[in-house]
Design an enzyme around this catalytic site. Structure first.
Site, PDB file in Angstrom:
ATOM      1  N   ALA A 166     -25.719  -8.628 -89.733  1.00 38.12           N
ATOM      2  CA  ALA A 166     -25.485  -9.451 -88.941  1.00 38.12           C
ATOM      3  C   ALA A 166     -25.271  -8.506 -87.222  1.00 38.12           C
ATOM      4  CB  ALA A 166     -24.205  -8.711 -89.568  1.00 38.12           C
ATOM      5  N   GLN A 167     -24.071  -9.193 -86.190  1.00 38.26           N
ATOM      6  CA  GLN A 167     -23.638  -8.572 -85.382  1.00 38.26           C
ATOM      7  C   GLN A 167     -22.124  -8.614 -85.060  1.00 38.26           C
ATOM      8  OE1 GLN A 167     -25.866 -11.214 -82.768  1.00 38.26           O
ATOM      9  NE2 GLN A 167     -24.295 -12.337 -82.296  1.00 38.26           N
ATOM     10  N   VAL A 168     -21.796  -7.923 -83.981  1.00 41.92           N
ATOM     11  CA  VAL A 168     -19.907  -7.709 -84.147  1.00 41.92           C
ATOM     12  C   VAL A 168     -19.990  -7.611 -83.023  1.00 41.92           C
ATOM     13  CG1 VAL A 168     -18.610  -5.878 -84.071  1.00 41.92           C
ATOM     14  CG2 VAL A 168     -19.867  -5.693 -85.560  1.00 41.92           C
ATOM     15  N   LYS A 217     -17.695  -9.435 -87.772  1.00 42.10           N
ATOM     16  CA  LYS A 217     -19.355  -9.251 -87.463  1.00 42.10           C
ATOM     17  C   LYS A 217     -19.393 -10.769 -88.190  1.00 42.10           C
ATOM     18  CE  LYS A 217     -22.053  -5.908 -90.069  1.00 42.10           C
ATOM     19  NZ  LYS A 217     -22.060  -4.848 -91.242  1.00 42.10           N
ATOM     20  N   ASP A 241     -25.904   3.306 -97.513  1.00 47.99           N
ATOM     21  CA  ASP A 241     -25.815   2.738 -96.707  1.00 47.99           C
ATOM     22  C   ASP A 241     -25.265   3.987 -95.715  1.00 47.99           C
ATOM     23  OD1 ASP A 241     -27.717   1.753 -94.998  1.00 47.99           O
ATOM     24  OD2 ASP A 241     -27.276   0.684 -94.268  1.00 47.99           O
TER      25      ASP A 241
END
Length: 505
Positions: free
Chosen positions: A163-165, A179, A292
């Protein structure tokens, strides 16, 4: 005959694809899956076959363990790591996550793979176009980002494998981080996991000592899903879906940004200790673990509304991001793992062996298991000196690299034996070690004292729960008193070591 078989297989595949598209609830998405599968499977197959042939050819006729064999294997590792890196970049998505997993498995997979992936996978992540982002919003929320938010920056603030923000502002003026899942993951995620699974199993069939099937399970777990000193950003559920996550924007520094952390008045050592305590509490006391914890998923800021300072430094607050991969440890596993770490900190060889066996490593591989957990050879693990587990700036890693190379088959067997939850603990441990190295140049004695204390407290709590008599309670009290004495001694030794560093010469 082969031409007929190929034609029949192609016709069957095309027919099956046509039926799937015609009967699907989303024909367009199904068509994309069918279109993506052949080229990706071909790339995967060619890469796997090339790597397998390279190892066979390069090591053919060479005596294992000789300098010539070691050199040939090193260069084969490098070539194969670069091929795998190229495959991950070309396929993207789940493959980037696979590469990132490999980058964190220091001394579990060959060093050449770790370094190659670490230099690229943690920095170069795919970026979706703004049109793709608009498509996700339209499909999930029925409106464009400009309508959902008062302001929405079309350029991503950050990008990761899945994903990207984007930075945005809600209609009531709140600054938020949004996100958005990469659109292509929905089309290729299931296919990618299936093909990776197929190829890893094929490589295991060709090379029985190559058993990294557990890694596919880890990637599958990471696939898209949707305390005072620890903070999780607020989520705006009314502006979120399974592919869009809108949360509070955090004005904080990345956990490994040492200069940035100092600029906000926080000491990196305090951050390192906080990270150690936070995850020790999660693992040993609560058994519910963020699995993570790499640098991009942890941020640091001064404790809000806190004027207290320690030697001129502000108290840190750890901000945890990306809560998509948590794992729960059952009671027996949690206590056995806590008992193992307590034994590691206090160099108790008997308890190390006993609890390694309880966790699935077996009595024959307990020394190797201890080495994978601590990155220290067995003779250092059982050394009674207080800093026996400490990894400093000047630590010589060549012995460990040779150790990992020499016992590659045994390491593969160990990873095959261990339950998946412990494999995730190994990955978590590797991530935390990398963060500690960035903050303080290695692992500190203080961090191991924290781990030793929290793990010991978890073991004592379990004994208190199971006590059945006054005598049991007395034994627990005596054990606790002895434990406090040992920690007091460790603190004194730590003070002496710090004073020696300050003295000239």
């Amino acid at each position: 005959m082969w031409r007929r078989a190929a034609t029949a297989a192609l016709s069957l595949g095309a027919g099956a694809g046509a039926v799937s598209i015609a009967t699907s609830e989303d024909p367009a998405a199904t068509f994309k899956v069918c279109a993506h599968l052949p080229p990706r499977l071909l790339r995967d197959s060619v890469t796997a076959a090339t790597i397998a042939f390279d190892y066979k050819w390069s090591l053919w006729g060479l005596e294992p363990g000789t300098p010539v064999w070691q050199s040939a294997k090193h260069h084969a590792h490098l070539r194969s790591a670069n091929r795998l890196q190229e495959l991950c970049f070309r396929n993207g998505g789940i493959y980037i996550k696979l590469g990132q997993h490999i980058a964190q498995l220091e001394y579990v997979v060959p060093e050449e793979y770790v370094q190659t992936m670490r230099e690229s996978m943690l920095k170069r992540c795919p970026v979706s176009s703004y049109e793709q982002v608009r498509g996700v919003f339209t499909k999930d929320l029925g409106e464009s980002p400009e309508t959902v938010f008062a302001e929405f920056d079309p350029a991503p603030f950050a990008s990761a494998s899945l994903a990207q923000v984007h930075v945005a502002r809600t209609h009531d003026g709140q600054k938020v981080a949004v996100k958005v899942q990469h659109d292509h993951l929905t089309n290729t995620g299931v296919v990618d996991i299936a093909t990776v699974d197929l190829l890893v199993n094929a490589l295991h069939y060709i090379f029985p000592t190559f058993d990294y099937r557990w890694l596919v399970d880890e990637v599958r777990e990471s696939a898209p899903k949707i305390a005072g000193s620890i903070y999780a950003p607020k989520v705006y559920w009314n502006l979120s879906t399974s592919r869009i996550l809108t949360m509070e924007f955090m004005d904080a520094k990345e956990v490994t940004d040492v200069s940035g952390i100092k600029s906000i008045g926080v000491h990196p050592v305090d951050v390192s200790n906080l990270v150690s305590k936070a995850f020790a509490e999660m693992i040993f006391k609560h058994g519910f673990v963020h699995c993570d914890p790499h640098a991009a998923n942890m941020m640091v800021r001064p404790m809000p509304q806190d004027s207290r300072k320690l030697f001129g430094w502000k108290r840190p607050q750890l901000v945890l991001l990306d809560h998509g991969l948590y794992k729960e440890l059952d009671y027996n596993t949690r206590i056995s793992y806590a008992s193992l770490w307590k034994a590691l900190v206090f160099a108790d060889a008997k308890a190390i062996k006993e609890n390694s066996a309880k966790l699935g490593a077996g009595e024959d591989l307990h020394a190797l298991f201890a080495g994978v957990l601590t990155m220290r050879p067995w003779k250092r693990v059982i050394d009674p000196s207080p800093d026996h587990l400490v990894l400093g700036k000047n630590t010589d890693y060549s012995e460990l690299q040779n150790y990992a190379s020499l016992y590659f088959t045994e390491i593969s067997e160990l990873l095959r034996r261990l339950p998946r939850v412990i494999l995730l603990m190994l990955k978590t441990n590797d991530c935390l070690r990398a963060v500690s190295h960035a903050l303080v140049g290695g692992s500190s004695l203080e961090s191991f004292m924290i781990i030793g204390r929290v793990s010991s407290e978890a073991v004592l709590d379990a004994k208190r729960m199971n006590r059945r008599s006054f005598l049991d309670g007395l034994k627990i009290w005596l054990e606790e008193a002895l434990l406090e004495a040992r920690f007091f001694t460790l603190k004194l030794m730590l003070c002496v070591m710090q004073l020696r560093k300050l003295l000239p010469g």
